[in-house]
Design a protein around this motif. Structure first.
Motif, PDB file in Angstrom:
ATOM      1  N   THR A 176      55.010  21.323  -2.681  1.00 25.43           N
ATOM      2  CA  THR A 176      54.581  21.288  -4.075  1.00 25.43           C
ATOM      3  C   THR A 176      54.239  22.693  -4.587  1.00 25.43           C
ATOM      4  N   THR A 177      54.811  23.718  -3.964  1.00 25.71           N
ATOM      5  CA  THR A 177      54.542  25.091  -4.373  1.00 25.71           C
ATOM      6  C   THR A 177      54.979  25.301  -5.822  1.00 25.71           C
ATOM      7  N   ARG A 178      54.096  25.893  -6.635  1.00 22.82           N
ATOM      8  CA  ARG A 178      54.383  26.082  -8.055  1.00 22.82           C
ATOM      9  C   ARG A 178      54.443  27.550  -8.468  1.00 22.82           C
ATOM     10  N   TYR A 179      53.719  28.395  -7.765  1.00 23.03           N
ATOM     11  CA  TYR A 179      53.546  29.766  -8.235  1.00 23.03           C
ATOM     12  C   TYR A 179      54.017  30.761  -7.181  1.00 23.03           C
ATOM     13  N   LEU A 180      54.341  31.971  -7.640  1.00 23.90           N
ATOM     14  CA  LEU A 180      54.689  33.044  -6.723  1.00 23.90           C
ATOM     15  C   LEU A 180      53.440  33.499  -5.968  1.00 23.90           C
ATOM     16  N   PRO A 181      53.620  33.970  -4.739  1.00 22.80           N
ATOM     17  CA  PRO A 181      52.454  34.435  -3.964  1.00 22.80           C
ATOM     18  C   PRO A 181      51.735  35.570  -4.687  1.00 22.80           C
ATOM     19  N   LYS A 182      50.395  35.540  -4.616  1.00 27.35           N
ATOM     20  CA  LYS A 182      49.585  36.578  -5.247  1.00 27.35           C
ATOM     21  C   LYS A 182      48.262  36.679  -4.508  1.00 27.35           C
ATOM     22  N   TRP A 183      47.919  37.893  -4.089  1.00 27.71           N
ATOM     23  CA  TRP A 183      46.651  38.105  -3.399  1.00 27.71           C
ATOM     24  C   TRP A 183      45.501  37.956  -4.389  1.00 27.71           C
ATOM     25  N   SER A 184      44.466  37.235  -3.973  1.00 27.29           N
ATOM     26  CA  SER A 184      43.314  36.991  -4.838  1.00 27.29           C
ATOM     27  C   SER A 184      42.038  37.327  -4.088  1.00 27.29           C
ATOM     28  N   ASN A 185      41.021  37.682  -4.858  1.00 27.96           N
ATOM     29  CA  ASN A 185      39.716  38.011  -4.294  1.00 27.96           C
ATOM     30  C   ASN A 185      38.724  36.950  -4.732  1.00 27.96           C
ATOM     31  N   PRO A 186      38.180  36.152  -3.811  1.00 27.55           N
ATOM     32  CA  PRO A 186      37.203  35.137  -4.204  1.00 27.55           C
ATOM     33  C   PRO A 186      35.872  35.779  -4.580  1.00 27.55           C
ATOM     34  N   ALA A 187      34.819  35.001  -4.601  1.00 24.91           N
ATOM     35  CA  ALA A 187      33.501  35.523  -4.967  1.00 24.91           C
ATOM     36  C   ALA A 187      33.109  36.678  -4.049  1.00 24.91           C
ATOM     37  N   PRO A 188      32.586  37.763  -4.618  1.00 33.04           N
ATOM     38  CA  PRO A 188      32.207  38.923  -3.794  1.00 33.04           C
ATOM     39  C   PRO A 188      31.176  38.562  -2.732  1.00 33.04           C
ATOM     40  N   VAL A 189      31.296  39.201  -1.581  1.00 31.04           N
ATOM     41  CA  VAL A 189      30.357  39.000  -0.481  1.00 31.04           C
ATOM     42  C   VAL A 189      29.304  40.097  -0.548  1.00 31.04           C
ATOM     43  N   ALA A 190      28.039  39.714  -0.671  1.00 30.05           N
ATOM     44  CA  ALA A 190      26.956  40.695  -0.740  1.00 30.05           C
ATOM     45  C   ALA A 190      26.511  41.059   0.671  1.00 30.05           C
ATOM     46  N   PRO A 191      26.226  42.324   0.930  1.00 30.72           N
ATOM     47  CA  PRO A 191      25.753  42.714   2.271  1.00 30.72           C
ATOM     48  C   PRO A 191      24.352  42.166   2.532  1.00 30.72           C
TER      49      PRO A 191
ATOM     50  N   ILE B 232      40.141  38.444   1.243  1.00 31.35           N
ATOM     51  CA  ILE B 232      41.140  38.144   0.227  1.00 31.35           C
ATOM     52  C   ILE B 232      42.134  37.141   0.800  1.00 31.35           C
ATOM     53  N   PHE B 233      42.824  36.425  -0.075  1.00 24.50           N
ATOM     54  CA  PHE B 233      43.780  35.424   0.392  1.00 24.50           C
ATOM     55  C   PHE B 233      45.016  35.416  -0.489  1.00 24.50           C
ATOM     56  N   ASN B 234      46.096  34.926   0.093  1.00 21.99           N
ATOM     57  CA  ASN B 234      47.373  34.805  -0.598  1.00 21.99           C
ATOM     58  C   ASN B 234      47.901  33.398  -0.354  1.00 21.99           C
ATOM     59  N   GLN B 235      48.068  32.626  -1.413  1.00 20.64           N
ATOM     60  CA  GLN B 235      48.574  31.260  -1.279  1.00 20.64           C
ATOM     61  C   GLN B 235      50.104  31.315  -1.189  1.00 20.64           C
ATOM     62  N   VAL B 236      50.627  31.092   0.011  1.00 22.35           N
ATOM     63  CA  VAL B 236      52.061  31.216   0.228  1.00 22.35           C
ATOM     64  C   VAL B 236      52.803  29.888   0.064  1.00 22.35           C
ATOM     65  N   ARG B 237      52.053  28.790   0.101  1.00 22.12           N
ATOM     66  CA  ARG B 237      52.723  27.486  -0.024  1.00 22.12           C
ATOM     67  C   ARG B 237      51.683  26.425  -0.361  1.00 22.12           C
TER      68      ARG B 237
ATOM     69  N   THR C  58      45.227  35.216   4.980  1.00 20.21           N
ATOM     70  CA  THR C  58      43.943  35.854   4.711  1.00 20.21           C
ATOM     71  C   THR C  58      43.938  37.269   5.268  1.00 20.21           C
ATOM     72  N   ALA C  59      43.165  38.125   4.653  1.00 16.29           N
ATOM     73  CA  ALA C  59      43.029  39.510   5.100  1.00 16.29           C
ATOM     74  C   ALA C  59      41.671  40.024   4.658  1.00 16.29           C
ATOM     75  N   SER C  60      41.300  41.183   5.170  1.00 17.97           N
ATOM     76  CA  SER C  60      40.031  41.808   4.813  1.00 17.97           C
ATOM     77  C   SER C  60      40.295  43.025   3.939  1.00 17.97           C
ATOM     78  N   LEU C  61      39.500  43.160   2.901  1.00 17.33           N
ATOM     79  CA  LEU C  61      39.620  44.276   1.966  1.00 17.33           C
ATOM     80  C   LEU C  61      38.392  45.162   2.110  1.00 17.33           C
ATOM     81  N   ALA C  62      38.623  46.409   2.498  1.00 17.33           N
ATOM     82  CA  ALA C  62      37.502  47.331   2.692  1.00 17.33           C
ATOM     83  C   ALA C  62      36.822  47.625   1.360  1.00 17.33           C
ATOM     84  N   SER C  63      35.506  47.777   1.402  1.00 21.52           N
ATOM     85  CA  SER C  63      34.732  48.135   0.214  1.00 21.52           C
ATOM     86  C   SER C  63      34.458  49.635   0.217  1.00 21.52           C
TER      87      SER C  63
END
Length: 275
Positions: A69-84, A168-173, A250-255
């Motif tokens: 049921t994939t509808r959109y092209l893959p795109k990396w997204s950043n969910p709610a920021p993680v506070a230290p 960060i995450f990328n919905q591939v399917r 999923t991947a990690s994005l350095a701050s």
């Protein structure tokens, strides 16, 4: 990422919450002990449970498999920021660390024109963080360390910060799959009581949460009652629900702790600001 096994486990948990609203230490809503698990029951174990008055509730995927049921092209997204969870406060010439340190967090100090950075390790305490930063600063200038406080005599500009690595995450399917929740009971009254509770709870649940933070869209498909005439002690009802859920990378994005930007030029020289 969410997998078929995560969906099955989420359905088991949802059914468990419906059947044991007071938790597993309390009674079930159907009045009999209930075993909930993924997969198909083993016949001898099921017969023994039915004879002992147990209800078995199983979750099993339909043989029809998944529907893409994939509808959109893959795109990396950043969910709610993680506070230290590691914090730092400063005065004119000192920085004090507090809170809790750990992997995925970074602490840094900007003292005049020099920056000092420490990536936190497992088991670190604020005092460990301060000690590691102080050992770096010591190579350039005088520094005083007291527990989790660093003091830099004579410093003109002092900035201290902590940040956390962001996920960060990328919905591939996306896929939709039908799952069968089956109640195996020794009498029809138990079957009805158990499945009324489960169906009511699932009907009011629009999205199933998964361990990776994603959710699946839950939809009712069908209800089937199967009473085996050749075995009067087995009464069964199947609830079929579809779940549409994502497959994620999923991947990690350095701050960034400190950055340098060019704010203009004077003659042939650029003017930069570090912060």
């Amino acid at each position: 990422m969410a997998d078929q096994s995560d969906v099955e486990a989420a359905l088991v948990n949802a059914a468990m919450a419906a059947l044991y609203p007071q938790g597993l230490s309390g009674p079930s809503v159907c009045g009999a002990p209930v075993r909930l698990y993924r997969g198909w029951p083993e016949s001898n174990a099921l017969d023994a449970d039915l004879a002992a008055g147990y209800v078995n509730l199983t979750v099993f995927p339909e043989d029809s498999g998944e529907r893409n049921t994939t509808r959109y092209l893959p795109k990396w997204s950043n969910p709610a920021p993680v506070a230290p969870t590691l914090t730092v406060t400063t005065t004119a010439d000192s920085a004090t660390f507090a809170g809790s340190a750990g992997p995925g967090q970074i602490a840094g100090i900007l003292a005049d024109a020099n920056t000092y950075v420490y990536p936190c390790q497992s088991g670190d305490a604020p005092a460990n963080v301060a000690a590691n930063l102080a050992s770096q600063i010591m190579a350039n200038r005088l520094v005083q360390l007291s527990n989790a406080t660093i003091t830099i005599p004579g410093v003109q500009r002092l900035i201290a910060r902590t940040v956390a690595t962001q996920g960060i995450f990328n919905q591939v399917r996306r896929q939709e799959q039908i799952f069968r929740l089956i109640a195996w009971c020794a009498d029809p009254a138990l079957r009805d009581a158990a499945m009324i509770a489960v169906d009511s709870a699932l009907a009011a649940t629009y999205f199933l949460p998964f361990p990776d933070g994603s959710v699946g869209r839950l939809r009712f498909r069908q209800s089937i009652t199967l009473d085996r005439q050749e075995n009067a002690s087995l009464y069964r009802r199947d609830l079929l629900y579809s779940v549409e859920y994502p497959t994620l990378q999923t991947a990690s994005l350095a701050s960034m702790l400190f950055g340098t930007t060019t704010i203009g030029t004077v003659g042939n020289a650029s003017v930069s600001l570090t912060d």
